[in-house]
Design an enzyme around this catalytic site. Sequence first.
Site, mmCIF file in Angstrom:
data_model
loop_
_atom_site.group_PDB
_atom_site.id
_atom_site.type_symbol
_atom_site.label_atom_id
_atom_site.label_comp_id
_atom_site.label_asym_id
_atom_site.label_seq_id
_atom_site.Cartn_x
_atom_site.Cartn_y
_atom_site.Cartn_z
ATOM 1 N N LYS A 38 -12.185 12.164 -1.012
ATOM 2 C CA LYS A 38 -10.683 12.354 -0.795
ATOM 3 C C LYS A 38 -10.088 12.056 -2.132
ATOM 4 O O LYS A 38 -9.743 10.958 -2.327
ATOM 5 C CB LYS A 38 -10.132 11.755 0.444
ATOM 6 C CG LYS A 38 -8.981 12.411 1.035
ATOM 7 C CD LYS A 38 -7.526 12.633 0.161
ATOM 8 C CE LYS A 38 -6.781 11.508 -0.044
ATOM 9 N NZ LYS A 38 -5.675 11.872 -0.975
ATOM 10 N N GLU B 205 -11.384 -1.530 -4.960
ATOM 11 C CA GLU B 205 -10.959 -1.720 -6.281
ATOM 12 C C GLU B 205 -9.536 -1.461 -6.535
ATOM 13 O O GLU B 205 -9.221 -0.494 -6.469
ATOM 14 C CB GLU B 205 -11.757 -0.734 -7.194
ATOM 15 C CG GLU B 205 -13.353 -0.469 -6.631
ATOM 16 C CD GLU B 205 -14.325 -1.565 -6.642
ATOM 17 O OE1 GLU B 205 -13.842 -2.415 -7.753
ATOM 18 O OE2 GLU B 205 -15.231 -1.885 -5.994
ATOM 19 N N CYS C 106 -5.586 0.442 -14.386
ATOM 20 C CA CYS C 106 -5.643 -0.892 -13.543
ATOM 21 C C CYS C 106 -5.765 -2.241 -14.360
ATOM 22 O O CYS C 106 -5.004 -3.214 -13.917
ATOM 23 C CB CYS C 106 -6.541 -0.762 -12.514
ATOM 24 S SG CYS C 106 -8.122 -0.351 -13.164
ATOM 25 N N GLU D 45 2.681 -4.896 -10.718
ATOM 26 C CA GLU D 45 1.934 -3.907 -11.490
ATOM 27 C C GLU D 45 2.935 -2.601 -11.626
ATOM 28 O O GLU D 45 3.520 -2.033 -10.596
ATOM 29 C CB GLU D 45 0.612 -3.511 -10.937
ATOM 30 C CG GLU D 45 0.026 -2.510 -11.393
ATOM 31 C CD GLU D 45 -1.201 -1.907 -11.001
ATOM 32 O OE1 GLU D 45 -1.002 -1.705 -9.570
ATOM 33 O OE2 GLU D 45 -2.211 -1.649 -11.521
HETATM 34 P P1 NAP Z 1 -2.771 4.704 -4.028
HETATM 35 O O1 NAP Z 1 -1.344 5.115 -3.544
HETATM 36 O O2 NAP Z 1 -3.323 3.447 -3.363
HETATM 37 O O3 NAP Z 1 -3.678 5.941 -3.610
HETATM 38 C C1 NAP Z 1 -5.073 5.940 -3.724
HETATM 39 C C2 NAP Z 1 -5.701 7.025 -2.647
HETATM 40 O O4 NAP Z 1 -5.295 6.738 -1.295
HETATM 41 C C3 NAP Z 1 -5.325 8.233 -2.813
HETATM 42 O O5 NAP Z 1 -6.300 9.203 -2.568
HETATM 43 C C4 NAP Z 1 -4.015 8.240 -1.939
HETATM 44 O O6 NAP Z 1 -3.960 9.557 -1.455
HETATM 45 C C5 NAP Z 1 -4.795 7.499 -0.758
HETATM 46 N N1 NAP Z 1 -3.966 7.112 0.396
HETATM 47 C C6 NAP Z 1 -2.977 6.943 0.340
HETATM 48 N N2 NAP Z 1 -2.273 6.667 1.424
HETATM 49 C C7 NAP Z 1 -3.209 6.422 2.301
HETATM 50 C C8 NAP Z 1 -3.419 6.075 3.669
HETATM 51 N N3 NAP Z 1 -2.397 5.641 4.296
HETATM 52 N N4 NAP Z 1 -4.756 5.816 4.170
HETATM 53 C C9 NAP Z 1 -5.767 6.305 3.306
HETATM 54 N N5 NAP Z 1 -5.774 6.989 1.981
HETATM 55 C C10 NAP Z 1 -4.506 6.836 1.538
HETATM 56 O O7 NAP Z 1 -3.050 4.309 -5.262
HETATM 57 P P2 NAP Z 1 -2.601 5.354 -6.795
HETATM 58 O O8 NAP Z 1 -1.194 5.451 -7.105
HETATM 59 O O9 NAP Z 1 -3.354 6.855 -6.640
HETATM 60 O O10 NAP Z 1 -3.224 4.655 -8.029
HETATM 61 C C11 NAP Z 1 -2.700 3.699 -8.542
HETATM 62 C C12 NAP Z 1 -3.454 2.281 -8.347
HETATM 63 O O11 NAP Z 1 -4.976 2.385 -8.228
HETATM 64 C C13 NAP Z 1 -2.910 1.115 -8.958
HETATM 65 O O12 NAP Z 1 -2.752 0.083 -8.301
HETATM 66 C C14 NAP Z 1 -4.313 1.002 -9.836
HETATM 67 O O13 NAP Z 1 -4.364 -0.500 -10.331
HETATM 68 C C15 NAP Z 1 -5.410 1.269 -8.887
HETATM 69 N N6 NAP Z 1 -6.520 1.393 -9.547
HETATM 70 C C16 NAP Z 1 -7.765 0.399 -9.530
HETATM 71 C C17 NAP Z 1 -8.923 0.545 -10.065
HETATM 72 C C18 NAP Z 1 -9.843 -0.306 -10.101
HETATM 73 O O14 NAP Z 1 -10.757 -0.024 -10.496
HETATM 74 N N7 NAP Z 1 -9.841 -1.611 -9.529
HETATM 75 C C19 NAP Z 1 -8.876 1.893 -10.880
HETATM 76 C C20 NAP Z 1 -7.963 2.896 -10.983
HETATM 77 C C21 NAP Z 1 -6.748 2.533 -10.184
HETATM 78 P P3 NAP Z 1 -2.654 10.333 -2.135
HETATM 79 O O15 NAP Z 1 -2.825 10.733 -3.573
HETATM 80 O O16 NAP Z 1 -2.281 11.518 -1.385
HETATM 81 O O17 NAP Z 1 -1.383 9.477 -1.916
#
Ligand code: NAP
Length: 498
Positions: free
Chosen positions: A191, A266, A300, A400
């Site tokens: 997804k 992650e 991140c 963050e």
């Molecule tokens: P996010 O809001 O947590 O979304 C991540 C994924 O989860 C998206 O596909 C999102 O869909 C989905 N999602 C949202 N709500 C959900 C739910 N209730 N149930 C299941 N899935 C759901 O994160 P983001 O804003 O896309 O990305 C930024 C974050 O990712 C930051 O905190 C960053 O640090 C972290 N990150 C970590 C790493 C690592 O390797 N540690 C790498 C990259 C990014 P939608 O897009 O439709 O909301």
Amino acid sequence: MSKQKDLHPAVKEFMSQSPVKMYIGGQWLGSADKSTFQTLDPGGGSPLATVAQGKTDDIDKAVAAARDAFRTSGWASMPVNDRAVLLHRLADLVDKHCDELAQLESLDVGKPLACAKTIDIPNVAQTLRWYADFAVHTRLREPIPVSGHEARQVRFPYGVAALVLPWNFPMLLVGWNLSPALAAGNTAVIKPAEDTPLSTLYFCKLVQEAGIPAGVVNVVPGYGETAGKALSEHPRINRMGFTGSPEVGRLIASACGKNLVPVKLELGGKGAAVVFDDVDVDNVAQQLVAAVSFNTGQVCCTATRWMLHEKIWDKFVPAAKEKMQAIRIGHGFASDTEMGPAVSEKQQQRILGYLEKGQAQGADAILPGGKAEVKEYPQGFYVKPTLLTGDPDNICCEEEIFGPVAYLIKFKDEDEVVELVNRSNYGLANSVWTDDLERANRVAEAMVAGNSWINAHNVFPHGVPYAGVNLSGFGGGVLGPDTYFDYLRPQSIVRPTA
Ligand code: NAP
Ligand code: MG
């Protein structure tokens, strides 16, 4: 628009489908209820493509297809080296179609085309090859010498791996998460983030062309609250990999907890860079400015808290300010762009909101941020790079932001700075900068996180595990040998001989 005429014909054709379809069981499908959503070009604020919007029924279909492929396609049971041949073929196709994938990535995320072309997309091919080769050279059957028994441990793929991924490096993170799962013989349902589904869907064309059996890779674009939720709660998934925010990570982990599905998370970070007084100030300032503005700060692990030794503060701060002011902000397709827009209006507002809150709490702006104007694209979601300073418990130093914002803090000695670094609830990555290697190694080990880098920031060689602790995640990490084993279940086989 000038970018239209620069588009690769295959990209134009792909985006002009209405809608761009999901990839399930080797077929391109609209969603069960025919709903769609739009993905935007954040550089222009304008629609790029209409995409099928997957919901629960589509996730059910994708999980069933992946399960079927696991049992009957031969993927899980084929000799590891045959699977590796297919993964190498896929990697070659990623390289061959780098231009198309890079264009889609640049348009959907807003990142400079050159970055997508030289970093994101080649990295996908490298990761596929690394795990394919690692799998070939790994023993999955280990004899266990115990008296009175003939025993061995064998490792098998779990089954269906569910991958929910974010928008900052959509394609690169497919590489990091899908490659080990596939190399181990699992099938997958992905997804992608709602803001950036295009490259992942285009990649499925290459999966098909590589001859990977139908149902081994399935991609269901859609919203997190519907498609992502349905996938993470699905009782028929066998392994879950999530990359994203701690807030959503908690929901994913709870859903997996209910079904007792093993999960790896992650998550986000609040990386520190510790700069001692024996460095080449200009060079380190340049590298930290590059780190925090890379991908518009939507990284991140990037360096967001800069701890500067008091003796270099007066020289470092103006050097960093000058370099940040010189960054060329623009559309990802403009050849001189160094920093693109934020990925969405929501993300732009998040960054601006943090700056307001941080300053309301007393942070001083060394270089004030705010909305950036790019003349040709007044509707784009641009932000300016920002340098703040102040108290370490300011919200901009603790949380963050996920934007090009660095928070600067002055320190006197090593113990003090290690304590400052370790105040964070996150634990993803930090760096230490000094010519004194003994001190570098000492501080690197004292900083609590999954990764410590020395005289560099944002370093990801294949083969070195990259993972987080505390709010930054748990359960395995990516890029290392462990990730491959994460996607294999051990089974002991024993025959008493006495
Ligand atoms: P996010 O809001 O947590 O979304 C991540 C994924 O989860 C998206 O596909 C999102 O869909 C989905 N999602 C949202 N709500 C959900 C739910 N209730 N149930 C299941 N899935 C759901 O994160 P983001 O804003 O896309 O990305 C930024 C974050 O990712 C930051 O905190 C960053 O640090 C972290 N990150 C970590 C790493 C690592 O390797 N540690 C790498 C990259 C990014 P939608 O897009 O439709 O909301
Ligand atoms: Mg987009």
